[in-house]
Each structure stands twice: as structure tokens, then as C-alpha cells.
Design a protein around this motif. Structure first.
Motif, short mmCIF file in Angstrom:
data_model
loop_
_atom_site.label_atom_id
_atom_site.label_comp_id
_atom_site.label_asym_id
_atom_site.label_seq_id
_atom_site.Cartn_x
_atom_site.Cartn_y
_atom_site.Cartn_z
N VAL A 187 0.86 -1.19 0.00
CA VAL A 187 0.00 0.00 0.00
C VAL A 187 0.89 1.23 0.00
O VAL A 187 1.70 1.42 0.92
CB VAL A 187 -0.93 0.01 1.23
N PRO A 188 0.77 2.08 -1.01
CA PRO A 188 1.61 3.28 -1.03
C PRO A 188 1.23 4.22 0.11
O PRO A 188 0.10 4.19 0.61
CB PRO A 188 1.28 3.91 -2.40
N PRO A 189 2.15 5.07 0.54
CA PRO A 189 1.85 5.99 1.65
C PRO A 189 0.83 7.05 1.23
O PRO A 189 0.65 7.35 0.04
CB PRO A 189 3.21 6.61 1.97
N ARG A 217 -8.84 2.95 1.61
CA ARG A 217 -7.47 2.70 1.14
C ARG A 217 -6.46 2.55 2.27
O ARG A 217 -5.60 1.67 2.24
CB ARG A 217 -7.06 3.86 0.23
N TRP A 218 -6.56 3.41 3.28
CA TRP A 218 -5.53 3.44 4.31
C TRP A 218 -6.06 3.24 5.73
O TRP A 218 -5.31 3.37 6.69
CB TRP A 218 -4.77 4.77 4.26
N GLY A 219 -7.36 2.90 5.85
CA GLY A 219 -7.95 2.79 7.19
C GLY A 219 -7.27 1.77 8.08
O GLY A 219 -7.08 2.01 9.28
N GLU A 220 -6.86 0.62 7.51
CA GLU A 220 -6.20 -0.42 8.31
C GLU A 220 -4.72 -0.18 8.48
O GLU A 220 -4.11 -0.72 9.41
CB GLU A 220 -6.43 -1.79 7.66
N PRO A 223 -4.51 4.25 10.62
CA PRO A 223 -5.82 4.77 11.08
C PRO A 223 -5.75 6.15 11.71
O PRO A 223 -6.69 6.94 11.57
CB PRO A 223 -6.26 3.71 12.11
N GLU A 224 -4.66 6.47 12.41
CA GLU A 224 -4.58 7.77 13.07
C GLU A 224 -4.51 8.91 12.04
O GLU A 224 -5.22 9.92 12.16
CB GLU A 224 -3.35 7.82 13.98
N LYS A 225 -3.68 8.73 11.03
CA LYS A 225 -3.56 9.79 10.02
C LYS A 225 -4.85 9.91 9.20
O LYS A 225 -5.26 11.02 8.82
CB LYS A 225 -2.38 9.50 9.10
N VAL A 226 -5.47 8.75 8.94
CA VAL A 226 -6.74 8.78 8.21
C VAL A 226 -7.78 9.57 9.00
O VAL A 226 -8.52 10.39 8.44
CB VAL A 226 -7.24 7.34 7.94
N ALA A 227 -7.87 9.33 10.30
CA ALA A 227 -8.84 10.04 11.14
C ALA A 227 -8.58 11.55 11.11
O ALA A 227 -9.53 12.36 11.04
CB ALA A 227 -8.78 9.50 12.57
N ASP A 228 -7.31 11.95 11.15
CA ASP A 228 -6.97 13.38 11.12
C ASP A 228 -7.40 14.02 9.80
O ASP A 228 -7.98 15.12 9.78
CB ASP A 228 -5.47 13.57 11.32
N LEU A 229 -7.14 13.31 8.69
CA LEU A 229 -7.48 13.87 7.38
C LEU A 229 -8.99 13.89 7.16
O LEU A 229 -9.52 14.83 6.53
CB LEU A 229 -6.79 13.06 6.28
N GLN A 230 -9.70 12.87 7.67
CA GLN A 230 -11.16 12.89 7.56
C GLN A 230 -11.75 14.05 8.37
O GLN A 230 -12.71 14.71 7.92
CB GLN A 230 -11.74 11.55 8.06
#
Length: 270
Positions: A187-189, A217-220, A223-230
Motif C-alpha cells: 500500500v503506497p503511503p 485505502r488506508w484505514g487499516e 488509522p490515526e492519520k486517516v482520522a486526522d485527514l477525515q
């Protein structure tokens, strides 16, 4: 160098032996390990010459077990006798098999091997395959092969174990642990500039789709960065909604007229 002038151990040209082996390999009377296997036939011929036996005898008395040539116990006894050693083997009344060998160059000493049910059980052989069908013969063959290896190993020309012994050794080996290669998709960053793009976007639809895609794409993986961006997407949508300009009087009137026109059309249709 031509194979016509290359000599094998028996003095015959290698080319002639290869042709002979190819011809023999076509015969349906050969053991399975030699049918359509001229290389195996050639190896048996070479072993036969080293042991002083005819090719057809070597083919029938030297088995190939998983690529390992192995002589029969009867061949081992025959070769020991041909070398001048005295070989005797028998089964006693109590079921014990005995083999005795007196070497021609050491007539005052007797080499002896004994095999009985207890010894076969200790070797985890008793009741398996031919040991169940004909234990007396298997005990005698095992006593012979063991005694030949003990008393006169030189007569075997480097061959050591009978087909039964080779199979037993292979069965005793633990099965290799299968290596399961789990291919984890790479999975790419998350793009480093995504936060800047979210902050600069005025497209509510794009912001909503981005928030959903981040989870898929990146939830698993992050998760922390995904939550911040959401959260950043949601905040940007709120900002756009709160900063949206109020519609003018003309725009509101046009919208109301469109609604009334639509209702008139529906009444006429009904």
C-alpha cells in the motif's frame, strides 16, 4: 573429444554403452525405475561392471529409490560369497534371523548380525508393509545386509543400503514444513500534500469522496492519520457551508417560480 574414443570403466566406448542403454530402456521387462530411463540403465551398467556382474543382473538387483541406487540383500550376499567370504543366513525357531560371515582373509573371526521382532520394533519396522506380510524373510534380509556392511563393505563398490532400508530412512524423516508465502499487497503511503489539497479545496463532493477513499485505502494501515485527514475534510465542508453567500432576491424569486411551475405541471398531469 569424440565419444567414440572415450572409454568407460569396462574398456567399451561410452558411445556404445549409451546406445546400448537407450535400447535396453525400451524393454518392457525392466523394473519401473529403468523403463524409458537410459541414464539409469547406464548407471546400473557401470555399477555392474564395478561389482563384476552382468548388466541385466545389475538392472534387476540394483534398485533406484528416489535417485539412490540400492542393492538387494541377495545381491549383497552373492557379492560377499564371490569375494571368497563365507556367508550363512537362517531363521531360528524363535523367529530370530541370523547372518554370519567369515572373511576369507580372517578365517578365525565370525561376524554376526541378529534380527528379531524386538529389534524390528525398536527400529519402528514391525508391522509395516512387507514386515507385516512376511516378517521372517524381512528379518533375514535385514540381518544379511547389516552383516555384509559390517564384515565386508568393500564388496559393495560404494553401495550400502537395500531398497527397503532406503525407503524406511525416507519415511522416518520428518516432512518438511511448508513455507507459506503470504503476499501482502504493498500500500503506497498517503500523499504528503493531501492535507494542503483538502485545505485549499472548494469542492464539497471531492472532499466527501476523499474522506470515504481514505477509509477504504488506508484505514487499516494508518488509522490515526486517516482520522486526522477525515476530520480536516469535515471541517473544510463545514467552512464552505458556513461561508456560502446568501442568495439574492432575484435568485430566490427564480427558484420559487421554478417550484410553482413544477407543481402546476404535476396538477395538470393528474
Amino acid at each position: 573429444m569424440s565419444t567414440e574414443i572415450v572409454q568407460s570403466s569396462g574398456g567399451e566406448s561410452l558411445h556404445s554403452k549409451m546406445e546400448y542403454a537407450k535400447a535396453l530402456a525400451q524393454a518392457g521387462l525392466l523394473p519401473q525405475a529403468y523403463k524409458q530411463q537410459p541414464a539409469n540403465v547406464l548407471a546400473a551398467i557401470e555399477y555392474g561392471e564395478a561389482l563384476g556382474i552382468k548388466p541385466i543382473v545389475a538392472i534387476n538387483e540394483i534398485n533406484v529409490i528416489s535417485g539412490t541406487p540400492s542393492p538387494s540383500a541377495s545381491l549383497m550376499a552373492s557379492l560377499a560369497r564371490a569375494a571368497g567370504h563365507r556367508v550363512r543366513a537362517w531363521n531360528e525357531d524363535d523367529g530370530t534371523a541370523v547372518c554370519e560371515i567369515v572373511r576369507a582373509d580372517d578365517p578365525d573371526f565370525t561376524h554376526r548380525s541378529r534380527w528379531d521382532e524386538t529389534k524390528a520394533r525398536q527400529a519402528k519396522l514391525w508391522g509395516r508393509g512387507h514386515w507385516e506380510k512376511d516378517p521372517a524373510t524381512m528379518l533375514r534380509w535385514r540381518a544379511i545386509s547389516e552383516c555384509v556392511r559390517l564384515a565386508c563393505p568393500e564388496v559393495m563398490g560404494g553401495l550400502k543400503y537395500t531398497p527397503e532400508e532406503v525407503l524406511e530412512m525416507q519415511q522416518d524423516r520428518p516432512a518438511p514444513t511448508p513455507v507459506v508465502s503470504e503476499q501482502v499487497p504493498r500500500v503506497p503511503p498517503i500523499p504528503a500534500d493531501l492535507a494542503d489539497k483538502i485545505a485549499a479545496s472548494d469542492d464539497v463532493g471531492w472532499l466527501t469522496r476523499t474522506a470515504d477513499y481514505l477509509a477504504k485505502r488506508w484505514g487499516e494501515h494508518d488509522p490515526e492519520k486517516v482520522a486526522d485527514l477525515q476530520a480536516l475534510c469535515a471541517a473544510r465542508v463545514d467552512d464552505l457551508a458556513s461561508n456560502a453567500p446568501e442568495p439574492s432576491l432575484e435568485e430566490a424569486q427564480a427558484t420559487l417560480e421554478d417550484v410553482l411551475d413544477a407543481e402546476t405541471v404535476e396538477d395538470a398531469a393528474s
